[in-house]
Design a protein around this motif. Structure first.
Motif, PDB file in Angstrom:
ATOM      1  N   ILE A   7       0.841  -1.196   0.000  1.00 44.07           N
ATOM      2  CA  ILE A   7       0.000   0.000   0.000  1.00 44.07           C
ATOM      3  C   ILE A   7       0.880   1.251   0.000  1.00 44.07           C
ATOM      4  CG2 ILE A   7      -1.878  -1.206   1.167  1.00 44.07           C
ATOM      5  CD1 ILE A   7      -1.047   0.187   3.757  1.00 44.07           C
ATOM      6  N   PRO A   8       0.349   2.378  -0.435  1.00 46.00           N
ATOM      7  CA  PRO A   8       1.142   3.604  -0.551  1.00 46.00           C
ATOM      8  C   PRO A   8       1.357   4.307   0.783  1.00 46.00           C
ATOM      9  CG  PRO A   8      -1.092   4.022  -1.275  1.00 46.00           C
ATOM     10  CD  PRO A   8      -1.011   2.551  -0.995  1.00 46.00           C
ATOM     11  N   GLU A   9       2.208   3.754   1.610  1.00 44.90           N
ATOM     12  CA  GLU A   9       2.509   4.379   2.898  1.00 44.90           C
ATOM     13  C   GLU A   9       3.425   5.592   2.701  1.00 44.90           C
ATOM     14  OE1 GLU A   9       4.200   1.122   4.980  1.00 44.90           O
ATOM     15  OE2 GLU A   9       2.260   0.400   5.735  1.00 44.90           O
ATOM     16  N   PRO A  10       3.308   6.620   3.565  1.00 47.58           N
ATOM     17  CA  PRO A  10       4.110   7.839   3.397  1.00 47.58           C
ATOM     18  C   PRO A  10       5.607   7.578   3.301  1.00 47.58           C
ATOM     19  CG  PRO A  10       2.390   8.197   5.029  1.00 47.58           C
ATOM     20  CD  PRO A  10       2.345   6.736   4.686  1.00 47.58           C
ATOM     21  N   GLY A  11       6.113   6.595   4.038  1.00 50.77           N
ATOM     22  CA  GLY A  11       7.543   6.327   4.032  1.00 50.77           C
ATOM     23  C   GLY A  11       8.063   5.766   2.723  1.00 50.77           C
ATOM     24  N   ASN A  12       7.162   5.324   1.844  1.00 50.41           N
ATOM     25  CA  ASN A  12       7.595   4.745   0.571  1.00 50.41           C
ATOM     26  C   ASN A  12       8.045   5.795  -0.438  1.00 50.41           C
ATOM     27  OD1 ASN A  12       6.693   2.407   1.743  1.00 50.41           O
ATOM     28  ND2 ASN A  12       5.000   2.062   0.345  1.00 50.41           N
ATOM     29  N   PHE A  13       7.502   7.008  -0.320  1.00 50.95           N
ATOM     30  CA  PHE A  13       7.683   7.979  -1.391  1.00 50.95           C
ATOM     31  C   PHE A  13       9.062   8.627  -1.446  1.00 50.95           C
ATOM     32  CE2 PHE A  13       3.167   7.409  -0.891  1.00 50.95           C
ATOM     33  CZ  PHE A  13       2.754   7.255  -2.213  1.00 50.95           C
ATOM     34  N   PRO A  14       9.695   8.936  -0.325  1.00 59.65           N
ATOM     35  CA  PRO A  14      11.061   9.475  -0.441  1.00 59.65           C
ATOM     36  C   PRO A  14      12.011   8.526  -1.160  1.00 59.65           C
ATOM     37  CG  PRO A  14      10.180   9.913   1.747  1.00 59.65           C
ATOM     38  CD  PRO A  14       9.201   8.998   1.064  1.00 59.65           C
ATOM     39  N   ALA A  15      11.935   7.223  -0.845  1.00 60.42           N
ATOM     40  CA  ALA A  15      12.785   6.250  -1.532  1.00 60.42           C
ATOM     41  C   ALA A  15      12.420   6.155  -3.007  1.00 60.42           C
ATOM     42  CB  ALA A  15      12.671   4.886  -0.860  1.00 60.42           C
ATOM     43  N   ARG A  16      11.125   6.242  -3.300  1.00 60.85           N
ATOM     44  CA  ARG A  16      10.644   6.219  -4.682  1.00 60.85           C
ATOM     45  C   ARG A  16      11.308   7.320  -5.508  1.00 60.85           C
ATOM     46  NH1 ARG A  16       5.755   8.790  -6.581  1.00 60.85           N
ATOM     47  NH2 ARG A  16       6.379  10.375  -5.087  1.00 60.85           N
ATOM     48  N   ASN A  17      11.554   8.477  -4.878  1.00 65.03           N
ATOM     49  CA  ASN A  17      12.080   9.633  -5.615  1.00 65.03           C
ATOM     50  C   ASN A  17      13.476   9.391  -6.175  1.00 65.03           C
ATOM     51  OD1 ASN A  17       9.711  10.894  -4.999  1.00 65.03           O
ATOM     52  ND2 ASN A  17      10.559  12.254  -3.450  1.00 65.03           N
ATOM     53  N   ARG A  18      14.271   8.528  -5.535  1.00 65.74           N
ATOM     54  CA  ARG A  18      15.619   8.261  -6.044  1.00 65.74           C
ATOM     55  C   ARG A  18      15.555   7.506  -7.373  1.00 65.74           C
ATOM     56  NH1 ARG A  18      14.771   3.462  -3.639  1.00 65.74           N
ATOM     57  NH2 ARG A  18      16.112   1.677  -4.122  1.00 65.74           N
ATOM     58  N   ILE A  19      14.440   6.787  -7.590  1.00 65.41           N
ATOM     59  CA  ILE A  19      14.266   6.069  -8.854  1.00 65.41           C
ATOM     60  C   ILE A  19      13.895   7.050  -9.962  1.00 65.41           C
ATOM     61  CG2 ILE A  19      12.978   4.249 -10.039  1.00 65.41           C
ATOM     62  CD1 ILE A  19      12.653   2.858  -7.360  1.00 65.41           C
ATOM     63  N   ILE A  20      13.072   8.040  -9.642  1.00 62.37           N
ATOM     64  CA  ILE A  20      12.725   9.068 -10.637  1.00 62.37           C
ATOM     65  C   ILE A  20      13.989   9.748 -11.147  1.00 62.37           C
ATOM     66  CG2 ILE A  20      11.557  11.276 -10.997  1.00 62.37           C
ATOM     67  CD1 ILE A  20       9.448  10.394  -8.972  1.00 62.37           C
ATOM     68  N   SER A  21      14.832  10.199 -10.225  1.00 65.84           N
ATOM     69  CA  SER A  21      16.066  10.863 -10.645  1.00 65.84           C
ATOM     70  C   SER A  21      17.050   9.866 -11.246  1.00 65.84           C
ATOM     71  CB  SER A  21      16.716  11.594  -9.464  1.00 65.84           C
ATOM     72  OG  SER A  21      16.942  10.719  -8.368  1.00 65.84           O
ATOM     73  N   GLY A  22      17.058   8.638 -10.732  1.00 68.67           N
ATOM     74  CA  GLY A  22      17.978   7.630 -11.232  1.00 68.67           C
ATOM     75  C   GLY A  22      17.714   7.238 -12.669  1.00 68.67           C
ATOM     76  N   LEU A  23      16.481   7.300 -13.105  1.00 64.48           N
ATOM     77  CA  LEU A  23      16.126   6.970 -14.481  1.00 64.48           C
ATOM     78  C   LEU A  23      16.391   8.129 -15.438  1.00 64.48           C
ATOM     79  CD1 LEU A  23      12.713   5.174 -13.857  1.00 64.48           C
ATOM     80  CD2 LEU A  23      14.760   4.099 -14.816  1.00 64.48           C
ATOM     81  N   SER A  24      16.706   9.298 -14.894  1.00 69.44           N
ATOM     82  CA  SER A  24      16.739  10.523 -15.678  1.00 69.44           C
ATOM     83  C   SER A  24      18.144  11.102 -15.824  1.00 69.44           C
ATOM     84  CB  SER A  24      15.835  11.580 -15.016  1.00 69.44           C
ATOM     85  OG  SER A  24      14.534  11.067 -14.781  1.00 69.44           O
ATOM     86  N   LEU A  25      18.333  11.856 -16.897  1.00 66.26           N
ATOM     87  CA  LEU A  25      19.571  12.619 -17.072  1.00 66.26           C
ATOM     88  C   LEU A  25      19.559  13.872 -16.209  1.00 66.26           C
ATOM     89  CD1 LEU A  25      19.954  12.322 -20.928  1.00 66.26           C
ATOM     90  CD2 LEU A  25      21.648  11.552 -19.261  1.00 66.26           C
TER      91      LEU A  25
END
Length: 362
Positions: A208-226
């Motif tokens: 489930i989308p718990e608040p603690g999941n989203f900060p870690a999720r953000n490293r994937i957004i930047s990690g996939l990007s230039l």
């Protein structure tokens, strides 16, 4: 390799096993299957502390790895690991890539040229217009738009990329079967139905989308990007967490200026004061990242895969830019050869010419 995936999934579900401990286990046991099946004493010998070793043994007793695979198949999803050929190469470069990346849809060669677009959930009319214009412009230039499917800027970025006929990747803070926010289920269906991107998550199905999941999720957004573009963000916006990861990963950071009287622009304006690239048009992003000819870059990358010489030159540029003369001296190759190789590497998006004959790895 496929036979190992259930064990990667099992290990990734153990509380306390993240990228660092996964590497430790793989280095010691040689495979995910061997680590998953190891005796408690051997887990301790490998370097796990007692609590994590206990958690692994307990998870192993109750895990139904075949059921996990069946659920993925039913969802038409799959799991990628560090050993998978199609695991995103750019993401693999960061310090802590997710050991298992769950994916709906497909990645494309052109997704190597991606920009993260993030911002506030409480978007203003100004932020909405700026996000739509810039995301559409990126998509029209052949750039894949990466974001987090959240309300506000994220949703606008995904939608604008699709409307422009481009590609987009949504990174979730929940399992692939728990779309959040729920009103974006239609957006996910459009991404998948039109074959114009992918939806990814490091979290197992059912998470489930718990608040603690989203900060870690953000490293994937930047990690996939230039690079990461922040369109609108307050002083303590979650989008600034993505910026923190982007800087740690060596990604470029861009920000859209906003009215000095608007609380939603405090974060972006502060980024500009701290040195982020000011963006008032999509051309600002394309020029900074040397992404004006993405189609040509993709074609060059397909036709000219990295060879030992390219890898050698890249190794010389790890951590700092290098002058072409230094690269020539260290490689022992003729200057004309090094120059020609660097030109092709730049076309392929592997290196960046900083001016003054200085080159840096992307």
């Amino acid at each position: 390799m496929t036979d190992q995936i259930p064990y990667w999934i099992g290990l990734s579900k153990v509380a306390g096993i993240g990228p660092a401990r996964m590497r430790l286990l793989l280095d010691y046991f040689g495979s995910a299957e061997a680590a998953w099946s190891a005796f408690h004493a051997d887990l301790l010998q490998a370097g796990l502390d007692g609590k994590v070793a206990d958690a692994l043994v307990a998870t192993r007793r109750t895990a139904a790895l075949d059921v996990d695979l069946q659920k993925l198949d039913k969802l038409d999803a799959r799991a990628l690991t560090w050993e998978s050929e199609d695991y995103p190469k750019r993401l693999l470069e960061i310090a802590d890539p997710p050991p298992v990346l769950y994916m709906l849809g497909e990645l494309a060669d052109s997704d190597e040229w991606a920009v993260g677009v993030v911002g506030t959930r409480r978007v203003t009319a100004y932020g909405r217009e700026a996000a739509a214009k810039l995301s559409a412009g990126l998509a029209e230039a052949g750039i894949t738009v990466v974001s987090g499917l959240a309300r506000g800027i994220d949703t606008i970025a995904h939608q604008a990329a699709l409307e422009a006929g481009g590609r987009t990747i949504a990174v979730l803070g929940s399992g692939l079967d728990v779309i959040y926010p729920p009103e974006n289920r239609g957006l996910v269906e459009r991404i998948l139905g039109e074959g114009t991107g992918a939806v990814v998550s490091e979290y197992p199905l059912g998470t489930i989308p718990e608040p603690g999941n989203f900060p870690a999720r953000n490293r994937i957004i930047s990690g996939l990007s230039l690079g990461v573009l922040v369109v609108e963000a307050g002083e303590k916006s979650g989008a600034l967490i993505t910026v923190k990861f982007a800087l740690e990963q060596g990604r470029d950071v861009f920000a859209v200026p906003g009215p000095i009287t608007a609380s939603n622009s405090i974060g972006t304006n502060n980024l500009l004061k701290q040195g982020a690239k000011c963006v008032t048009s999509v051309q600002d992003v394309l020029e900074e990242l040397n992404m004006g000819m993405v189609a040509e870059h993709v074609e060059a990358a397909r036709a000219l895969p990295a060879d030992p010489t390219e890898r050698m030159l890249l190794s010389f540029m790890e951590g700092s830019s290098q002058h072409i003369d230094e690269l020539t001296n260290r490689s022992g190759l003729p200057a004309s050869t090094v120059s020609a190789i660097l030109i092709m590497m730049e076309l392929k998006g592997m290196v960046r010419h900083l001016g003054g004959m200085l080159y840096a790895a992307r």
